[in-house]
Design a protein around this motif. Sequence first.
Motif, PDB file in Angstrom:
ATOM      1  N   UNK A  67     165.674  19.896  36.825  1.00  0.00           N
ATOM      2  CA  UNK A  67     164.554  19.282  37.537  1.00  0.00           C
ATOM      3  C   UNK A  67     164.949  19.118  39.001  1.00  0.00           C
ATOM      4  N   UNK A  68     164.058  19.476  39.913  1.00  0.00           N
ATOM      5  CA  UNK A  68     164.414  19.441  41.325  1.00  0.00           C
ATOM      6  C   UNK A  68     163.248  18.992  42.186  1.00  0.00           C
ATOM      7  N   UNK A  69     163.116  17.695  42.363  1.00  0.00           N
ATOM      8  CA  UNK A  69     162.134  17.189  43.299  1.00  0.00           C
ATOM      9  C   UNK A  69     160.713  17.169  42.800  1.00  0.00           C
ATOM     10  N   UNK A  70     160.486  17.363  41.518  1.00  0.00           N
ATOM     11  CA  UNK A  70     159.142  17.250  40.985  1.00  0.00           C
ATOM     12  C   UNK A  70     159.095  16.063  40.035  1.00  0.00           C
ATOM     13  N   UNK A  71     157.988  15.370  40.013  1.00  0.00           N
ATOM     14  CA  UNK A  71     157.842  14.214  39.142  1.00  0.00           C
ATOM     15  C   UNK A  71     157.927  14.687  37.694  1.00  0.00           C
ATOM     16  N   UNK A  72     158.759  14.025  36.914  1.00  0.00           N
ATOM     17  CA  UNK A  72     158.940  14.393  35.515  1.00  0.00           C
ATOM     18  C   UNK A  72     160.260  13.873  34.997  1.00  0.00           C
ATOM     19  N   UNK A  73     160.614  14.277  33.794  1.00  0.00           N
ATOM     20  CA  UNK A  73     161.844  13.819  33.161  1.00  0.00           C
ATOM     21  C   UNK A  73     162.553  14.989  32.503  1.00  0.00           C
ATOM     22  N   UNK A  74     163.863  14.839  32.344  1.00  0.00           N
ATOM     23  CA  UNK A  74     164.657  15.863  31.699  1.00  0.00           C
ATOM     24  C   UNK A  74     165.807  15.221  30.938  1.00  0.00           C
ATOM     25  N   UNK A  75     166.144  15.816  29.802  1.00  0.00           N
ATOM     26  CA  UNK A  75     167.286  15.406  28.996  1.00  0.00           C
ATOM     27  C   UNK A  75     168.186  16.622  28.829  1.00  0.00           C
ATOM     28  N   UNK A  76     169.479  16.437  29.080  1.00  0.00           N
ATOM     29  CA  UNK A  76     170.447  17.503  28.844  1.00  0.00           C
ATOM     30  C   UNK A  76     171.485  16.999  27.847  1.00  0.00           C
ATOM     31  N   UNK A  77     172.092  17.913  27.114  1.00  0.00           N
ATOM     32  CA  UNK A  77     173.162  17.536  26.205  1.00  0.00           C
ATOM     33  C   UNK A  77     174.448  18.240  26.612  1.00  0.00           C
ATOM     34  N   UNK A  78     175.559  17.572  26.380  1.00  0.00           N
ATOM     35  CA  UNK A  78     176.877  18.141  26.640  1.00  0.00           C
ATOM     36  C   UNK A  78     177.709  17.974  25.371  1.00  0.00           C
ATOM     37  N   UNK A  79     178.655  18.869  25.175  1.00  0.00           N
ATOM     38  CA  UNK A  79     179.521  18.774  24.005  1.00  0.00           C
ATOM     39  C   UNK A  79     180.965  18.587  24.457  1.00  0.00           C
ATOM     40  N   UNK A  80     181.800  18.189  23.522  1.00  0.00           N
ATOM     41  CA  UNK A  80     183.218  18.051  23.824  1.00  0.00           C
ATOM     42  C   UNK A  80     183.566  16.721  24.459  1.00  0.00           C
ATOM     43  N   UNK A  81     184.679  16.722  25.164  1.00  0.00           N
ATOM     44  CA  UNK A  81     185.217  15.503  25.760  1.00  0.00           C
ATOM     45  C   UNK A  81     184.386  15.034  26.940  1.00  0.00           C
ATOM     46  N   UNK A  82     184.118  13.743  26.960  1.00  0.00           N
ATOM     47  CA  UNK A  82     183.517  13.079  28.113  1.00  0.00           C
ATOM     48  C   UNK A  82     184.566  12.088  28.610  1.00  0.00           C
ATOM     49  N   UNK A  83     185.029  12.291  29.830  1.00  0.00           N
ATOM     50  CA  UNK A  83     186.080  11.436  30.363  1.00  0.00           C
ATOM     51  C   UNK A  83     185.610  10.002  30.593  1.00  0.00           C
ATOM     52  N   UNK A  84     186.550   9.133  30.878  1.00  0.00           N
ATOM     53  CA  UNK A  84     186.316   7.686  30.984  1.00  0.00           C
ATOM     54  C   UNK A  84     185.256   7.311  32.015  1.00  0.00           C
TER      55      UNK A  84
END
Length: 109
Positions: A67-84
């Motif tokens: 999403x880039x500068x337009x009104x709206x929403x977005x959800x992304x998913x990531x896998x693996x390690x998420x640091x502190x």
Amino acid sequence: EGVVIEALAARTATGNSASVDNSASSASGGSGYLQITAESGSSPTVAVVLQHSADDTTFATLGTFTTSGTVGAERITVSGTVNRYIRVNATIGGSSSPSVTYMAAFSRG
């Protein structure tokens, strides 16, 4: 349970948010959330990247919103390690006094 990294507010400058300390890293990925509620100026854009770090000094990309500068929403998913530590890096663009109102959050898997 998630955490708001940047509360809903109008932003006009490129930069990094304050980092959020999650006390430890986790290994189950997670979901990032971006909601853009308003924009103003000429051709406003925002490029939002979730970043994470083990030491709160050196950050790497965890996930990138499309999403880039337009009104709206977005959800992304990531896998693996998420640091502190997690933060948002946002690049605001546009040709005349750009402003983008958004919030960003992250929930560990």
